[in-house]
Design an enzyme around this catalytic site. Structure first.
Site, PDB file in Angstrom:
ATOM      1  N   ASP A  68       0.827  -1.206   0.000  1.00  0.00           N
ATOM      2  CA  ASP A  68       0.000   0.000   0.000  1.00  0.00           C
ATOM      3  C   ASP A  68       0.862   1.258   0.000  1.00  0.00           C
ATOM      4  OD1 ASP A  68      -2.231  -1.521  -0.007  1.00  0.00           O
ATOM      5  OD2 ASP A  68      -2.702  -1.264   2.114  1.00  0.00           O
ATOM      6  N   SER A 109     -13.386  -1.369  -5.224  1.00  0.00           N
ATOM      7  CA  SER A 109     -12.457  -1.561  -4.112  1.00  0.00           C
ATOM      8  C   SER A 109     -12.739  -0.521  -3.038  1.00  0.00           C
ATOM      9  CB  SER A 109     -11.010  -1.525  -4.597  1.00  0.00           C
ATOM     10  OG  SER A 109     -10.793  -0.385  -5.358  1.00  0.00           O
ATOM     11  N   GLU A 140     -16.341  -2.747  11.010  1.00  0.00           N
ATOM     12  CA  GLU A 140     -16.183  -4.194  10.786  1.00  0.00           C
ATOM     13  C   GLU A 140     -14.724  -4.539  10.591  1.00  0.00           C
ATOM     14  OE1 GLU A 140     -18.460  -5.147   7.273  1.00  0.00           O
ATOM     15  OE2 GLU A 140     -20.116  -3.870   7.913  1.00  0.00           O
ATOM     16  N   LYS A 142     -11.698  -5.849   8.636  1.00  0.00           N
ATOM     17  CA  LYS A 142     -11.437  -6.064   7.210  1.00  0.00           C
ATOM     18  C   LYS A 142     -10.798  -7.442   7.119  1.00  0.00           C
ATOM     19  CE  LYS A 142      -9.529  -3.784   3.108  1.00  0.00           C
ATOM     20  NZ  LYS A 142      -9.052  -4.991   2.474  1.00  0.00           N
ATOM     21  N   GLU A 203     -16.135 -12.625   2.000  1.00  0.00           N
ATOM     22  CA  GLU A 203     -14.725 -12.964   2.073  1.00  0.00           C
ATOM     23  C   GLU A 203     -14.605 -14.413   2.532  1.00  0.00           C
ATOM     24  OE1 GLU A 203     -13.212 -10.184   1.252  1.00  0.00           O
ATOM     25  OE2 GLU A 203     -11.092 -10.627   1.573  1.00  0.00           O
ATOM     26  N   CYS A 439      24.235 -31.634   5.061  1.00  0.00           N
ATOM     27  CA  CYS A 439      23.018 -31.762   5.870  1.00  0.00           C
ATOM     28  C   CYS A 439      23.378 -31.677   7.355  1.00  0.00           C
ATOM     29  CB  CYS A 439      22.323 -33.086   5.568  1.00  0.00           C
ATOM     30  SG  CYS A 439      20.920 -33.414   6.669  1.00  0.00           S
TER      31      CYS A 439
END
Ligand code: IVH
Length: 612
Positions: A68, A109, A140, A142, A203, A439
Site C-alpha cells: 500500500d 475496491s 467491521e 477487514k 470474504e 546436511c
C-alpha cells in the site's frame, strides 16, 4: 530513535524495501523532476511485479501494508508531476482458461486511510450532507481472505465467482458449495418486499486455529509451510479437487451486496442487511459494531477502541461504513470505490531483537527449511523466538548475519516474519552467513534446486528424514496410529528400534519396554494399535508412503487405479495409475518410485498391509 531506524533501513535495502520507505524520504527531500519521473517508472515496474506475485502466483514477497505504501508514494508522485495514474484498476486474479462470470454490479475496491487525519477527513465529507452532522457507522474487521461474489436466488446458491478484474470473475461455484461452514436455511418468507435474488459479497478466509492446524500437518508431512492464511484461502477456492477444498476448513463471511431484485427489497442499512443474513442463516459479520458519532474525534476513538477486539481470524484493517442506505446513495461512488466507506489500515507492530542463529529443519522429503532464532520478544500478546524464512536465498537477499539487530513483525500474519536488518548497529566483525553445503542432520552433501531456492538432502537414510517419514506414516491422514509423537518417533529411529515404517509391524513388547519411559501397558497398547492399522484402506497406505506431491486427494485417485502398493512398482500398471497426474508430477513420482530404497520400503510395507 524510531525515525533514525527508518532512515537506516532506507539505506539498507535496495529495490522493494527502498521503495517502501522512500515515502518517508519524500517528505524531507526535494526530488528533481527527472528523478521523480525515474522513480515513477521504477515504482510502476515494482508494483506490477508485486501484483503478479500476489494475484497470479499467490506468493507475495511483501506485506500488504508495504505494498500500500508503494502505491501511495506512486499516487503522490504522479499527482505532483501531473501524470495521469495507471493505478486505478482493481487487481486481477483471473487465471487463463477458467470459466468466467460477469458480475451484475461491478465489485469496487475500498479507499484506504493510514492515519486518524484521513479518517477525520472522511467523517467531515460524510457529515456535511448528514442531517445535523450526526452519522451512524458500522465498524467491521477487514477480513484478510479472498473476495467472493455469490448470487442467491430464492434461497439457492446460483453461482459464485472471484472478484477477478472487478467486472468479470472466475467461476468458483462448486468450490464455494464445498465449504463446510456455508450451511444455511434460507426460509423464503412471505413478508414484502422480499429479496428474491441478491448478489452477496463476502470474504472466504481461514481462522487462525485452522491455519495453524494445516501448517502443523504440513510440517509433519515435510511440506513447505503456508506463509499466510490469505494465500491458502485464495489458492483453495481455485482447487479442482473439491474434497481437498472441503478439507481445508475454510470460513466465509458476507459483508455487502450488489444487485438486488426486486429493487425495493434492497436492505435499507448495513444493520438491516446483517440482520437479514442472520435471519436466513447466512454467515454475517458477527462482530460488527455500530456507532453514532457527532465528530471525527469520536469516530477515531471508536475505531481505536474496537481495533483491540479483533482476534482469532486474519484482518488487514477495519472497514468503516455509513450505515444508512439513503446516505450511502447520496454519497455515491468514485471511479474505483464508494464514497460511503473507508478501510482504515494500521501500521503493523514491529519489534527489535537480535538474530542469534539460523537452524535448518530437514523435512520428510529431504528439503531443508531455514528458521531464524532470535532473542525472545512479545508481539500481539505472545512470546516469539523464531521465524521461518521462506528459503535459502532470502538469507542472501537480506544479507542476514548472526548477531544482527533485526525487526520482527506480525502483520495479521500468524507466522512472524523478519522485515528488516538494522545495519548501523551491526558489529564490525559480523561475517556474512554461509549457507551450509552439508546436511546438519546426517552430514550428507546437499543438492541445490530451483536456482538455489531449495536445499535438498538426497540421503534417504538421513535420520531426520526417517523420523519425519515415520511421523507422517502414523499421522491422522495416513495410518493413524496414536501414541507415536515426535519424541517417541525420534527415540525409535535413533535407537535403531525402527528403521523404516514397515518395522513397526515387527516390533515386540521387549523392544519397546527397553526404551526410556515406556512401560508394559503402554507397549502392549501401542502394539495393538499398530496391529489394527494393518487393515486401513489402501488410500491411507498410499498417503503413508509420503510420495512427493501426493496428498490425500492424489492418494485417493491412485487407490482407484491400483489393487495394492506393489502395483506402483509394476509397469505398465504404474503408468496407468499415474495417467491422471500432470506430466511433471508423474515424472517426479516415477523418479522417486524408481529409487532402490523406495522400492524396498514399498515391498516391505505391502507385506504388512492387509488391504482388500
Ligand atoms: S465492504 C466496495 N467489508 O476488502 C467494497 N469489504 O479492499 C465494499 N473486505 O475485496 C467492501 N472485509 O472483499 C467490506 N468487512 C468488510 C470487508 C471487506 C474484507 C474486502 C473485500 C474487498 C476488499 C476491498
Amino acid at each position: 530513535m524510531e525515525m533514525q531506524h527508518w532512515h537506516v533501513l532506507i539505506g539498507r535495502f535496495s529495490g522493494v524495501i527502498a521503495g517502501i520507505f522512500g515515502l518517508i524520504v519524500l517528505v524531507t527531500s526535494e526530488a528533481s523532476a527527472s528523478e521523480s519521473l525515474d522513480r515513477i517508472e521504477a515504482l510502476r515496474t515494482e508494483i506490477a511485479r508485486h501484483d503478479a506475485l500476489y494475484f497470479q502466483e499467490n506468493a507475495p514477497e511483501i506485506t500488504d501494508y508495504e505494498y500500500d505504501l508503494l502505491k501511495l508514494e506512486l499516487r503522490r508522485l504522479e499527482a505532483a508531476a501531473g501524470i495521469p495514474t495507471e493505478l486505478d484498476r482493481v487487481g486481477d486474479d483471473l487465471t487463463r482458461g477458467a470459466d468466467q462470470i460477469r458480475h451484475t454490479e461491478p465489485m469496487l475496491s475500498l479507499d484506504k486511510a493510514y492515519s486518524e487525519a484521513e479518517v477525520a477527513d472522511f467523517f467531515d465529507r460524510v457529515a456535511r450532507i448528514a442531517p445535523e452532522g450526526v452519522v451512524s457507522f458500522s465498524l467491521e474487521p477487514k477480513f484478510d481472505g479472498v473476495a467472493v461474489n455469490m448470487v442467491m436466488e430464492r434461497g439457492e446458491l446460483v453461482s459464485a465467482a472471484t472478484r477477478g478484474n472487478g467486472e468479470v470473475g472466475e467461476d468458483i461455484t462448486d468450490q464455494i458449495e464445498a465449504i463446510e461452514a456455508l450451511r444455511y436455511e434460507w426460509e423464503f418468507d412471505a413478508t414484502r418486499p422480499r429479496i428474491e435474488r441478491i448478489e452477496l459479497r463476502g470474504e472466504v478466509f481461514l481462522h487462525d486455529s485452522r491455519f495453524e492446524e494445516l501448517n502443523a500437518a504440513r510440517s509433519l508431512a515435510g511440506q513447505a509451510l503456508f506463509r499466510h492464511p490469505r494465500n491458502v484461502a485464495a489458492g483453495s477456492v481455485k482447487l479442482t479437487d473439491l474434497a481437498e477444498v472441503a478439507s481445508r476448513g475454510l470460513s466465509i463471511v458476507l459483508h455487502g451486496w450488489g444487485a438486488v431484485h426486486p429493487i425495493e427489497a434492497t436492505p435499507p442499512s448495513v444493520m438491516d442487511f446483517q440482520r437479514w443474513l442472520e435471519r436466513v442463516g447466512l454467515p454475517s459479520v458477527w462482530q460488527t459494531r455500530y456507532v453514532t458519532v457527532e465528530n471525527s474525534a469520536e469516530l477515531n476513538h471508536a475505531v481505536e477502541a474496537y481495533r483491540e477486539s479483533f482476534s482469532g481470524y486474519p484482518t488487514d484493517g477495519m472497514v468503516i461504513k455509513v450505515d444508512s442506505g439513503v446516505l450511502q446513495k447520496e454519497l455515491g461512488h468514485g471511479p474505483t470505490a464508494p464514497r460511503w466507506t473507508l478501510a482504515r489500515k494500521f501500521r503493523p507492530t514491529r519489534v527489535e531483537t537480535v538474530l542469534r542463529n539460523i537452524v535448518w529443519q530437514v523435512g520428510r522429503t529431504g528439503i531443508l527449511t531455514p528458521v531464524a532464532e532470535f532473542d525472545p520478544v512479545t508481539l500481539s500478546g505472545s512470546t516469539i523466538r523464531r521465524a521461518s524464512l521462506s528459503h535459502a536465498l532470502e538469507i542472501e537477499r537480506r544479507d542476514l548475519r548472526l548477531g544482527d539487530a533485526i525487526w520482527v513483525e506480525k502483520a495479521g500474519e500468524i507466522i512472524p516474519q523478519i522485515v528488516g536488518v538494522i545495519s548501523h548497529q551491526r558489529e564490525a566483525d559480523a561475517v556474512p552467513y554461509v549457507i551450509p553445503d552439508t546436511c546438519p542432520a546426517c552430514g550428507h552433501e546437499l543438492l541445490k534446486r530451483s536456482e538455489g531456492r531449495e536445499l535438498l538432502c538426497a540421503n534417504f537414510r538421513c535420520q531426520e528424514q526417517r523420523i519425519k517419514r515415520l511421523l507422517h506414516f502414523v499421522s491422522n491422514d495416513a495410518l493413524q496410529i496414536q501414541g507415536i509423537g515426535p519424541a517417541m518417533a525420534r527415540r525409535l529411529i535413533l535407537t535403531d528400534t525402527v528403521d523404516d515404517p514397515s518395522d513397526l509391524y515387527h516390533l515386540t513388547t521387549a523392544q519397546l519396554v527397553a526404551l526410556p519411559g515406556i512401560g508394559d501397558k503402554t507397549a502392549q497398547d501401542l502394539l495393538i494399535r499398530i496391529e489394527a492399522s494393518r487393515a486401513r484402506p489402501l488410500e491411507r497406505w498410499i498417503v503413508g508412503l509420503g510420495l512427493p506431491g501426493v496428498g490425500k486427494g492424489g492418494a485417493k485417485a491412485l487407490a482407484v487405479k491400483i489393487d495394492g502398493l506393489r502395483d506402483l512398482l509394476d509397469e505398465p500398471r504404474r503408468s496407468v495409475a499415474l495417467e491422471d497426474f500432470s506430466s511433471s508430477t508423474a515424472e517426479e513420482l516415477s523418479g522417486y518410485l524408481d529409487r532402490r530404497e523406495v522400492r524396498e520400503m514399498i515391498e516391505r510395507l505391502s507385506g504388512a498391509a492387509r488391504v482388500p
